[in-house]
Every structure is written in C-alpha cells, then in structure tokens.
Design a protein around this motif. Structure first.
Motif, PDB file in Angstrom:
ATOM      1  N   GLU A  28       1.201  -1.152   0.357  1.00 48.37           N
ATOM      2  CA  GLU A  28      -0.028  -0.156  -0.333  1.00 48.37           C
ATOM      3  C   GLU A  28       0.790   1.190  -0.349  1.00 48.37           C
ATOM      4  O   GLU A  28       0.190   2.351  -0.686  1.00 48.37           O
ATOM      5  N   GLU A  29       1.707   1.782   0.652  1.00 48.12           N
ATOM      6  CA  GLU A  29       2.750   2.292   0.803  1.00 48.12           C
ATOM      7  C   GLU A  29       3.862   3.097  -0.106  1.00 48.12           C
ATOM      8  O   GLU A  29       3.414   4.123  -0.532  1.00 48.12           O
ATOM      9  N   VAL A  30       3.132   1.996  -1.067  1.00 51.24           N
ATOM     10  CA  VAL A  30       3.708   2.561  -2.718  1.00 51.24           C
ATOM     11  C   VAL A  30       2.835   2.378  -3.207  1.00 51.24           C
ATOM     12  O   VAL A  30       3.153   3.402  -4.378  1.00 51.24           O
ATOM     13  N   LYS A  31       1.654   2.152  -3.315  1.00 55.88           N
ATOM     14  CA  LYS A  31       0.693   2.601  -4.093  1.00 55.88           C
ATOM     15  C   LYS A  31       0.253   4.202  -4.470  1.00 55.88           C
ATOM     16  O   LYS A  31      -0.911   4.712  -4.767  1.00 55.88           O
ATOM     17  N   PHE A  32      -0.168   4.185  -2.251  1.00 61.94           N
ATOM     18  CA  PHE A  32      -0.525   5.272  -2.100  1.00 61.94           C
ATOM     19  C   PHE A  32       0.636   6.370  -1.164  1.00 61.94           C
ATOM     20  O   PHE A  32       0.415   6.445   0.296  1.00 61.94           O
ATOM     21  N   ARG A  33       1.690   7.214  -2.018  1.00 62.33           N
ATOM     22  CA  ARG A  33       3.073   6.921  -1.253  1.00 62.33           C
ATOM     23  C   ARG A  33       2.737   8.977  -0.624  1.00 62.33           C
ATOM     24  O   ARG A  33       1.712   9.264  -1.504  1.00 62.33           O
ATOM     25  N   GLY A  34       2.573   8.505   0.617  1.00 68.00           N
ATOM     26  CA  GLY A  34       2.968   9.786   0.945  1.00 68.00           C
ATOM     27  C   GLY A  34       0.805  10.560   0.922  1.00 68.00           C
ATOM     28  O   GLY A  34       0.549  11.494   0.705  1.00 68.00           O
ATOM     29  N   ARG A  36      -0.882   9.789  -1.163  1.00 65.04           N
ATOM     30  CA  ARG A  36      -0.881  10.705  -3.046  1.00 65.04           C
ATOM     31  C   ARG A  36      -2.250   9.153  -3.434  1.00 65.04           C
ATOM     32  O   ARG A  36      -1.394   8.055  -3.698  1.00 65.04           O
ATOM     33  N   TYR A  39      -0.623   7.227  -6.777  1.00 70.46           N
ATOM     34  CA  TYR A  39       0.647   7.459  -7.085  1.00 70.46           C
ATOM     35  C   TYR A  39       1.210   6.703  -8.219  1.00 70.46           C
ATOM     36  O   TYR A  39       1.790   7.164  -8.380  1.00 70.46           O
ATOM     37  N   LEU A  40       0.846   5.596  -7.456  1.00 68.55           N
ATOM     38  CA  LEU A  40       1.915   4.983  -8.876  1.00 68.55           C
ATOM     39  C   LEU A  40       1.708   5.377  -9.860  1.00 68.55           C
ATOM     40  O   LEU A  40       2.553   4.483 -11.137  1.00 68.55           O
ATOM     41  N   LYS A  43       2.755   7.412 -11.629  1.00 72.79           N
ATOM     42  CA  LYS A  43       4.537   8.209 -11.684  1.00 72.79           C
ATOM     43  C   LYS A  43       4.847   6.990 -12.917  1.00 72.79           C
ATOM     44  O   LYS A  43       5.289   7.681 -14.182  1.00 72.79           O
TER      45      LYS A  43
END
Length: 132
Positions: A28-34, A36, A39-40, A43
């Motif tokens: 999840e922290e990669v998909k929704f970084r910060g 947002r 996010y992924l 990107k």
C-alpha cells in the motif's frame, strides 16, 4: 454497457488479470505514497499522458437533488412524504417530516439528504412492509 442500462456506475479500466494480480502484491505504501491517491499509476503514466491529466484534481459527480427538491420535484416530495404509511409505524411524526420538507423548499436549510432517505424508506416500506 450492461451496468449503465441498470443505473450502475462501474469502472474497469484495467482488464488484464495479470496486472490486477500483480497489483495485489504491491505494498500500500508504494501505491499510495504520501497519502496521494493513484501515486504509482500516475508515476507509470507520467510520460504517456499529458501533465494536465496527471495533475488534475478529482472531480465528483454531483446530482442536483437539492435544487430538484426545491424546483420541479417539490410537489412530488410533499406528496410522497404526506401519503406514506410510515407514520403508521409510530416511529415518524408527519409534522416533523413535513417541516423538513418546508424548510428545504423555502431555502431555509438543505435537507435534501434527509428527505431523499425518507422518500426511499417510504417507498421501501410501501413495497415490502405495508402489505404484511
């Protein structure tokens, strides 16, 4: 599509099952970084879509129910709420519900969500409970 024929909004932008399966493994922290959203996705699509699309704010879909209830549907709102058998349950007071309708119609307060809920409940009660 079949969903729109029945008034359902669905979104299936990525039909590749391998992509869907892969995305279930991404933390999840990669998909929704910060915090947002997407996010992924943004990107990955940065060089494939215009910047205006990538940076565009989320836009909701608004149904002007408050305006309708003050305009072309005001008589219908009062009719449904006056003639409902919900009052027979003892849980609802006609004068209070009609006060909500009057406040809304006169523009004193936005009671559209309450009125909508009461109208739906009324129709449900008429269809499924009143005949018992």
């Amino acid at each position: 599509t079949m969903t729109m024929a029945h008034g359902l909004e669905t979104r299936v932008p990525f039909l590749d099952y391998e992509l869907v399966e892969f995305m279930t493994t991404v933390p999840e922290e990669v998909k929704f970084r910060g915090g947002r959203l997407k996010y992924l996705l943004k990107k990955v699509m940065k060089n494939r879509l215009p910047q205006g699309i990538i940076e565009r704010k989320k836009a909701g879909w608004h149904i002007p129910i408050a305006e309708w209830f003050r305009g072309e549907l005001k008589d219908y709102v009062r009719e449904v709420l006056m003639d409902t058998r919900l009052y027979e349950t003892g849980y609802f007071r006609r004068n209070e519900i009609l006060r909500l309708a009057d406040e809304h119609i006169e523009g004193k307060r936005n009671n559209s969500f309450k009125l909508w809920g009461l109208m739906i409940l009324s129709q449900w009660y008429e269809n499924f409970m009143a005949s018992l």
